[in-house]
Design an enzyme around this catalytic site. Structure first.
Site, mmCIF file in Angstrom:
data_model
loop_
_atom_site.group_PDB
_atom_site.id
_atom_site.type_symbol
_atom_site.label_atom_id
_atom_site.label_comp_id
_atom_site.label_asym_id
_atom_site.label_seq_id
_atom_site.Cartn_x
_atom_site.Cartn_y
_atom_site.Cartn_z
ATOM 1 N N HIS A 70 18.942 -70.468 -0.624
ATOM 2 C CA HIS A 70 17.568 -70.120 -0.239
ATOM 3 C C HIS A 70 16.831 -69.684 -1.509
ATOM 4 C CE1 HIS A 70 14.269 -68.432 2.105
ATOM 5 N NE2 HIS A 70 14.465 -67.252 1.560
ATOM 6 N N HIS A 99 17.579 -60.587 -1.389
ATOM 7 C CA HIS A 99 16.951 -61.535 -2.314
ATOM 8 C C HIS A 99 15.528 -61.116 -2.624
ATOM 9 C CE1 HIS A 99 15.547 -63.168 1.519
ATOM 10 N NE2 HIS A 99 14.722 -63.974 0.893
ATOM 11 N N ASP A 132 8.757 -60.421 1.445
ATOM 12 C CA ASP A 132 8.935 -59.918 2.810
ATOM 13 C C ASP A 132 10.267 -59.179 2.977
ATOM 14 O OD1 ASP A 132 10.071 -62.632 2.631
ATOM 15 O OD2 ASP A 132 10.424 -62.476 4.776
ATOM 16 N N HIS A 133 11.044 -59.085 1.886
ATOM 17 C CA HIS A 133 12.311 -58.325 1.890
ATOM 18 C C HIS A 133 12.279 -57.151 0.908
ATOM 19 C CE1 HIS A 133 14.466 -61.588 4.160
ATOM 20 N NE2 HIS A 133 13.344 -62.171 3.780
ATOM 21 N N HIS A 151 12.384 -62.227 -2.305
ATOM 22 C CA HIS A 151 11.112 -62.515 -1.621
ATOM 23 C C HIS A 151 10.419 -61.239 -1.140
ATOM 24 C CE1 HIS A 151 12.395 -66.931 -0.799
ATOM 25 N NE2 HIS A 151 11.804 -66.784 -1.973
ATOM 26 N N ASP A 155 18.147 -64.291 4.362
ATOM 27 C CA ASP A 155 17.540 -65.563 4.775
ATOM 28 C C ASP A 155 18.478 -66.746 4.517
ATOM 29 O OD1 ASP A 155 15.285 -64.159 5.477
ATOM 30 O OD2 ASP A 155 13.982 -65.037 3.951
ATOM 31 N N HIS A 168 15.269 -62.513 10.136
ATOM 32 C CA HIS A 168 14.109 -62.998 10.887
ATOM 33 C C HIS A 168 14.500 -63.356 12.317
ATOM 34 C CE1 HIS A 168 11.191 -63.578 7.527
ATOM 35 N NE2 HIS A 168 12.285 -63.788 6.800
HETATM 36 FE FE FE Z 1 12.321 -63.802 4.574
HETATM 37 ZN ZN ZN Z 2 13.288 -65.315 1.886
#
Ligand code: FE
Ligand code: ZN
Length: 260
Positions: free
Chosen positions: A115, A56, A60-61, A58, A132, A170
């Site tokens: 999400h 996805h 942090d990915h 975001h 996530d 995570h």
């Molecule tokens: Fe994340």
């Molecule tokens: Zn995420």
């Protein structure tokens, strides 16, 4: 030879999953939020990056995509068709197949929105990269999708074979199990899992992956139809809840407002 899957820790609690085989230099990574730890690990192991799998949008990915493409321009970027992903080359949706050449790894894409609106998961080789959407003992927050979507996506995971290994993005398991105990304080499988996962963290080991069977036994968000979970959600909501979507919404809202 078997597919090896190992975590590359990033930021505070992200796992970037590295896939390779013992007899080959070809590898893939899932959700590289940062390029530096990936480059370091691949250098140390003498691996060449062939594929980047994104679940996805975001940061942090996805934050490491550009840096990895600079270092390995031939690496193919796979990701959700319905989201904006930097340098995306193979937009994917429900039922599409990902065959990573040289790695001999085959995955089928699942659309698992909730999400985010276009979140996908990769299923194959006995494993699930769920980003996530599902976490150890919990699930992602509803950001740009809907509660109904996330409830349905988790219900689909619950139908997969119990021995499927769930690789989430995570290390949130211990915190999630604390909330799970609010919901089901007498769930024996949950209490046993907490002891086991606490010991793992004390040894510095990840709690991920877990099996879907363990999630089904301990994760309230995969137990939306269990009488104990429904009763706890109704008690918190102060009213009867008509269906699984309403139970899920109550659980997720309860955790957001009072636990996280
Ligand atoms: Fe994340
Ligand atoms: Zn995420």
């Amino acid at each position: 030879m078997s597919l090896l899957i190992e975590p590359i820790p990033a930021f505070d609690d992200n796992y970037i999953w590295l896939l390779h085989r013992p007899d080959s230099q070809v590898c893939a990574v899932v959700d590289p939020g940062d390029e530096d730890p990936v480059i370091e690990r691949l250098r140390a192991k003498g691996l060449q990056l062939a594929a980047i799998l994104i679940t996805h949008k975001h940061g942090d990915h996805t934050g490491g995509i550009r840096g990895l493409k600079q270092r390995w321009p031939e690496a193919v970027v796979y990701g959700p068709a319905r989201e904006s992903i930097p340098m995306l080359e193979r937009p994917l949706g429900e039922g599409e197949r990902v065959a990573i050449g040289g790695l001999e790894a085959d995955f089928i894409v699942m659309d698992v929105p909730g999400h985010t609106e276009g979140h996908i998961a990769y299923l194959g080789e006995g494993v699930l990269f769920c980003g996530d959407t599902l976490f150890g003992g919990g699930c992602g927050r509803v950001f740009s999708g809907t509660y109904e979507q996330l409830s349905d996506s988790l219900a689909r995971f619950a139908e997969l074979p119990g021995d499927t290994l769930a690789y989430c993005a995570h290390e949130y398991t211990l915190a999630n199990l604390g909330f799970a105990k609010w919901v089901e304080p007498e769930n024996a499988a949950l209490l046993a899992r907490e002891l086991q996962d606490r010991a793992r963290r004390e040894r510095g080991e990840p709690t991920v992956p877990s099996t879907l069977e363990l999630e089904l036994a301990t994760n309230p968000f995969l137990r939306q139809e269990q009488p104990t979970v429904i009763a706890a959600a109704e008690k918190w909501a102060g009213q009867a809840l008509p269906d699984r979507h309403a139970v899920f919404r109550a659980l997720r809202t309860w955790k957001d407002r009072e636990y996280d």
